[in-house]
Design an enzyme around this catalytic site. Structure first.
Site, PDB file in Angstrom:
ATOM      1  N   GLU A 156      77.659  13.853  49.286  1.00 22.76           N
ATOM      2  CA  GLU A 156      76.351  14.374  48.837  1.00 22.76           C
ATOM      3  C   GLU A 156      75.136  13.638  49.406  1.00 22.76           C
ATOM      4  OE1 GLU A 156      76.559  14.519  44.535  1.00 22.76           O
ATOM      5  OE2 GLU A 156      78.178  15.984  44.569  1.00 22.76           O
ATOM      6  N   GLU A 272      86.556  20.981  45.901  1.00 19.10           N
ATOM      7  CA  GLU A 272      86.345  20.901  44.441  1.00 19.10           C
ATOM      8  C   GLU A 272      86.163  22.283  43.828  1.00 19.10           C
ATOM      9  OE1 GLU A 272      83.273  18.032  43.467  1.00 19.10           O
ATOM     10  OE2 GLU A 272      83.900  16.663  45.051  1.00 19.10           O
TER      11      GLU A 272
HETATM   12  C1  XIL Z   1      82.460  14.693  38.248  1.00 18.71           C
HETATM   13  C2  XIL Z   1      83.669  14.441  37.367  1.00 18.71           C
HETATM   14  O1  XIL Z   1      84.405  15.623  37.219  1.00 18.71           O
HETATM   15  C3  XIL Z   1      83.230  13.938  36.028  1.00 18.71           C
HETATM   16  O2  XIL Z   1      84.366  13.578  35.255  1.00 18.71           O
HETATM   17  C4  XIL Z   1      82.324  12.733  36.236  1.00 18.71           C
HETATM   18  O3  XIL Z   1      81.837  12.280  35.060  1.00 18.71           O
HETATM   19  C5  XIL Z   1      81.127  13.101  37.101  1.00 18.71           C
HETATM   20  O4  XIL Z   1      81.617  13.569  38.327  1.00 18.71           O
HETATM   21  N1  XIL Z   1      80.778  16.490  42.716  1.00 18.71           N
HETATM   22  C6  XIL Z   1      81.638  15.450  42.970  1.00 18.71           C
HETATM   23  C7  XIL Z   1      82.514  14.958  41.883  1.00 18.71           C
HETATM   24  O5  XIL Z   1      81.780  15.008  44.128  1.00 18.71           O
HETATM   25  O6  XIL Z   1      82.747  13.584  41.978  1.00 18.71           O
HETATM   26  C8  XIL Z   1      81.953  15.296  40.516  1.00 18.71           C
HETATM   27  O7  XIL Z   1      82.917  14.938  39.541  1.00 18.71           O
HETATM   28  C9  XIL Z   1      81.601  16.755  40.429  1.00 18.71           C
HETATM   29  C10 XIL Z   1      80.534  17.096  41.442  1.00 18.71           C
END
Ligand code: XIL
Length: 366
Positions: A156, A272
């Site tokens: 990101e 994701e």
């Molecule tokens: C999220 C997790 O699912 C949560 O448990 C945590 O508290 C915050 O992060 N993008 C990403 C992930 O790259 O690391 C994120 O995961 C969701 C958005």
């Protein structure tokens, strides 16, 4: 990638898992596993887990049944690993890696450099010009998790609202190290792990809205800069947190974007995948049908691009989804959301079938 020990060998052995309550899992029908279906098209399938969810027997079984890869949801983030400077706590991440090893699954490492979940001491140290701490962190992680051959190195880094001409996010890393921190992170990871797949991961590219169009252009510009300066990057991770708020997904525009990435000689991983259902009707059947349709449309466009190597969902069962705790993703009627392939009882939902069909219909990779 690590070679796979067959699950049958492992699972048939009836071994006890490192004090965990998980018993040997029999995979009754190999052909009905998402990972197996993906593999027949030359793809892979995986899912995010966390150190708590894998202690639930039914969830653990479902993961072993459907996935070839797992990725820790938060256990490898810097703020979790090294909350106190010099006191690295690998235990929670280790549980996930041990689970993967026991079941012959591969692990994606997530994530080495991210503007969120950085320990407060690290932000302060970066501000105090202790420039080496990012590299030290990367080296420490990669050395400690030697069996991980697939890393989200930078997560990101793009944020066009920063007002910068390169569209990079105003993060502690950028402030301290300048825009070269991204290349530096990849070079450090490559030196520490020459054989690993090194990935740049980001979100917000899917829809025909101005912010997503700008983000797509910004990503391609960033990748071009990395390639021109010979930064050792292997793949791009597209998070794909989909939504159903009436935003338009245009398969042609998205395919062109994927091709731009592929033309730079990079592989693509959907890292994701999940889908918010905030604005959909309460009726479960109708909701599931709409969600599965959206996932199908998305994956059909994605998997037509030969550079796409695999898909991971951010979780596997609706019982464990970050979307139920994110206020932005919560439904106004308070019903739990249904963003993932399995319901909260580990039963397959239409999203599972949509993913399976998309894998089956994908052009075969060599
Ligand atoms: C999220 C997790 O699912 C949560 O448990 C945590 O508290 C915050 O992060 N993008 C990403 C992930 O790259 O690391 C994120 O995961 C969701 C958005």
């Amino acid at each position: 990638m690590q070679p796979h020990i067959t699950r049958r060998t492992l699972l048939g052995g009836g071994l006890a898992l490192l004090g965990s309550p998980l018993r040997a899992v029999a995979v009754e029908n190999e052909n009905a596993r998402l990972a197996r279906i993906a593999r027949t098209s030359g793809l892979f399938y995986g899912a995010a887990v966390n150190s708590a969810s894998i202690t639930a027997d039914d969830f653990a079984k479902a993961v072993v049944r459907d996935a070839d890869f797992i990725v820790p949801e938060w256990e490898m983030k810097w703020g979790t690993i090294e909350k106190v400077r010099g006191n690295r706590q690998y235990g929670a991440a280790r549980k996930i890696v041990d689970f993967a090893n026991f079941h012959g699954l591969s692990v994606r490492g997530h994530t080495l450099v991210w503007h969120r979940n950085i320990p407060a001491w690290a932000v302060e140290a970066l501000n105090n010009k202790e420039y080496g701490i990012m590299q030290e962190h990367i080296r420490g992680m990669v050395a400690n998790f030697g069996a991980v051959h697939d890393w989200d190195v930078v997560n990101e880094a793009i944020d066009p609202t920063s007002g910068r001409s390169d569209n990079l996010r105003l993060s502690p890393f950028l402030s301290a190290l300048g825009p070269g921190y991204i290349g530096e992170a990849f070079r450090t990871a490559r030196a520490a792990s020459p054989g690993a797949r090194l990935v740049y991961n980001d979100f917000g590219f899917e829809y025909e809205i101005e912010t997503h169009r700008t983000r797509r252009r910004a990503l391609i510009r960033l990748l071009e800069r990395l390639k021109v300066t010979s930064v050792p990057i292997d793949a791009v991770g597209l998070q794909a947190h989909l939504v159903t708020r009436g935003l338009k997904f245009d398969p042609a525009a998205y395919s062109a974007f994927l091709k731009d990435i592929a033309d730079l000689g990079l592989k693509i991983i959907i890292t994701e995948l999940d889908i918010q259902d905030t604005d959909l009707p309460a009726d479960t059947g109708e909701r599931d049908r709409i969600l599965a349709g959206e996932i199908a449309r998305y994956l059909d466009a994605v998997l037509a691009e030969p550079a796409v190597a695999g898909v991971l969902t951010w979780g596997l069962s609706d019982r464990y989804t970050w979307l139920n705790s994110d206020p932005k993703a919560k439904r106004p009627d308070g019903l739990p959301s249904r963003p993932l392939p399995l319901d909260d009882k580990m039963e397959r939902k239409p999203i599972w079938s949509a993913i399976a069909d998309a894998f089956r219909n994908a052009p075969e990779r060599s």
